[in-house]
Write an enzyme that holds these catalytic residues in place. Structure first.
Site, PDB file in Angstrom:
ATOM      1  N   ASN A 198      -6.936  -3.384  14.628  1.00 18.22           N
ATOM      2  CA  ASN A 198      -8.306  -3.497  14.343  1.00 18.22           C
ATOM      3  C   ASN A 198      -8.534  -4.515  13.300  1.00 18.22           C
ATOM      4  O   ASN A 198      -9.427  -4.995  12.894  1.00 18.22           O
ATOM      5  CB  ASN A 198      -8.954  -2.273  13.652  1.00 18.22           C
ATOM      6  CG  ASN A 198      -8.027  -2.024  12.426  1.00 18.22           C
ATOM      7  OD1 ASN A 198      -7.327  -2.574  11.889  1.00 18.22           O
ATOM      8  ND2 ASN A 198      -8.716  -0.750  11.603  1.00 18.22           N
ATOM      9  N   GLU A 242      -9.500  -2.180   5.737  1.00 18.66           N
ATOM     10  CA  GLU A 242     -10.172  -1.911   7.290  1.00 18.66           C
ATOM     11  C   GLU A 242     -11.205  -2.869   7.354  1.00 18.66           C
ATOM     12  O   GLU A 242     -11.951  -3.459   6.275  1.00 18.66           O
ATOM     13  CB  GLU A 242     -10.389  -0.416   7.190  1.00 18.66           C
ATOM     14  CG  GLU A 242      -9.367   0.484   6.798  1.00 18.66           C
ATOM     15  CD  GLU A 242      -8.380   0.426   7.988  1.00 18.66           C
ATOM     16  OE1 GLU A 242      -8.171  -0.494   8.857  1.00 18.66           O
ATOM     17  OE2 GLU A 242      -7.770   1.444   8.129  1.00 18.66           O
ATOM     18  N   ASP A 255       0.862  -1.326   0.124  1.00 19.50           N
ATOM     19  CA  ASP A 255      -0.061   0.062  -0.049  1.00 19.50           C
ATOM     20  C   ASP A 255       0.941   1.297   0.008  1.00 19.50           C
ATOM     21  O   ASP A 255       1.855   0.999   0.309  1.00 19.50           O
ATOM     22  CB  ASP A 255      -0.974  -0.049   1.155  1.00 19.50           C
ATOM     23  CG  ASP A 255      -0.199  -0.507   2.644  1.00 19.50           C
ATOM     24  OD1 ASP A 255       0.888  -0.410   2.483  1.00 19.50           O
ATOM     25  OD2 ASP A 255      -1.021  -0.812   3.372  1.00 19.50           O
ATOM     26  N   HIS A 300      -6.630  -5.100  10.429  1.00 15.02           N
ATOM     27  CA  HIS A 300      -6.521  -4.869   8.965  1.00 15.02           C
ATOM     28  C   HIS A 300      -5.463  -5.524   8.637  1.00 15.02           C
ATOM     29  O   HIS A 300      -4.500  -5.683   9.361  1.00 15.02           O
ATOM     30  CB  HIS A 300      -6.588  -3.540   8.727  1.00 15.02           C
ATOM     31  CG  HIS A 300      -5.399  -2.547   8.807  1.00 15.02           C
ATOM     32  ND1 HIS A 300      -5.594  -1.420   9.128  1.00 15.02           N
ATOM     33  CD2 HIS A 300      -4.053  -2.984   9.499  1.00 15.02           C
ATOM     34  CE1 HIS A 300      -4.069  -0.838   9.663  1.00 15.02           C
ATOM     35  NE2 HIS A 300      -3.649  -1.839   9.579  1.00 15.02           N
TER      36      HIS A 300
HETATM   37  P1  PGA Z   1       2.589  -1.968  12.805  1.00 20.94           P
HETATM   38  O1  PGA Z   1       1.293  -1.898  11.522  1.00 20.94           O
HETATM   39  O2  PGA Z   1       3.671  -3.077  12.071  1.00 20.94           O
HETATM   40  O3  PGA Z   1       3.495  -0.586  12.809  1.00 20.94           O
HETATM   41  O4  PGA Z   1       2.184  -2.206  13.833  1.00 20.94           O
HETATM   42  C1  PGA Z   1       0.870  -3.176  11.161  1.00 20.94           C
HETATM   43  C2  PGA Z   1      -0.410  -2.967  10.346  1.00 20.94           C
HETATM   44  O5  PGA Z   1      -0.993  -1.585  10.621  1.00 20.94           O
HETATM   45  O6  PGA Z   1      -0.694  -3.361   9.409  1.00 20.94           O
END
Ligand code: PGA
Length: 245
Positions: A136, A143, A67, A138
């Site tokens: 959450n 999302e 992304d 995702h």
């Molecule tokens: P993080 O993010 O590795 O910074 O915890 C993971 C994500 O949001 O997919």
């Protein structure tokens, strides 16, 4: 789903790097799907070390990132292009033209998304996809509530994601509200998937992913339906899972 519980973040990072490196060692022209965020940073450091030791050669590897923030230029230090250059690409011998990240400045986002999918298809599909998981649930920027059928698309970031990612920006107001993300369908098309999660803040999301129902309300739960997934957790991220045999 194979669940590995590492003793700590360093071990998790080494294990992930070893799996990524072995993919490229056994198939030098591999197509890797890569992720940003704090979690894979340790794995990328280990990959750089393997490269410096001459263990792995990235000259034929092709990568696609999950992304990019919409409206953020590649030369902006908050962009995911910048993150990948800084944490991995500039330290290894991957060819620039073999690194792919959605163009956050695309005017025609629908065309950008279609072309991104087409590039993945032309490269032969993703051999090994690395994922993190949001608090959450995702994966990529898919999302809760996003369709399992989506390919690369423009997404609206969830308020929890904006809050979590504000640590990388001067203020919460500066966090982009949209991103271009590979969809669940694009992720599920990868031949193998490795998901990393570290820390107590991920424990509930990990529990839902492994033990909960498969539902778009918890995007990572879709991985229960993929035949080749390895989940690597540290003790904290695994703390809500039932004891495993
Ligand atoms: P993080 O993010 O590795 O910074 O915890 C993971 C994500 O949001 O997919």
């Amino acid at each position: 789903m194979e669940v590995i519980i590492a003793k700590d973040y360093d071990t998790l990072s080494k294990q992930a790097a070893m799996l990524l490196a072995s993919q490229v060692i056994s198939q030098p022209g591999s197509v890797l799907g890569l992720a940003t965020g704090s979690t894979p940073v340790g794995a990328y450091k280990n990959l750089v070390a393997f490269y410096n030791e001459g263990i792995v050669d990235f000259s034929r590897a092709i990568v696609f990132n999950l992304d990019e923030y919409y409206g953020v230029a590649p030369e902006n230090p908050c962009s995911y292009r910048w993150f990948m250059e800084d944490n991995l690409f500039k330290h290894i011998n991957i060819r620039q033209e073999n690194t792919h990240i959605p163009n956050g400045l695309a005017r025609d986002t629908a065309a950008e998304c279609r072309e991104y999918e087409e590039k993945i298809r032309r490269a032969g599909g993703i051999d090994l996809q690395l994922l993190g998981i949001g608090g959450n649930g995702h994966i990529g920027f898919n999302e809760p509530g996003d369709s399992f059928k989506s390919a690369t698309h423009l997404v609206e970031l969830d308020s929890g994601t904006i809050a979590a990612n504000s640590r990388f920006f001067a203020s919460r107001d500066e966090v982009p509200r949209q991103a271009i993300s590979m969809g669940i369908k694009s992720i599920m098309a990868a031949r193998r998937i490795i998901l990393l999660a570290s820390g107590a803040g991920k424990a509930k999301a990990v529990y839902e992913m492994v033990q909960g129902p498969v539902t778009p309300e918890h995007p990572a739960s879709v991985l229960q339906l993929h035949p080749q997934v390895i989940i690597i957790l540290d003790q904290e991220a695994a703390s809500l899972l039932p004891p495993r045999a």
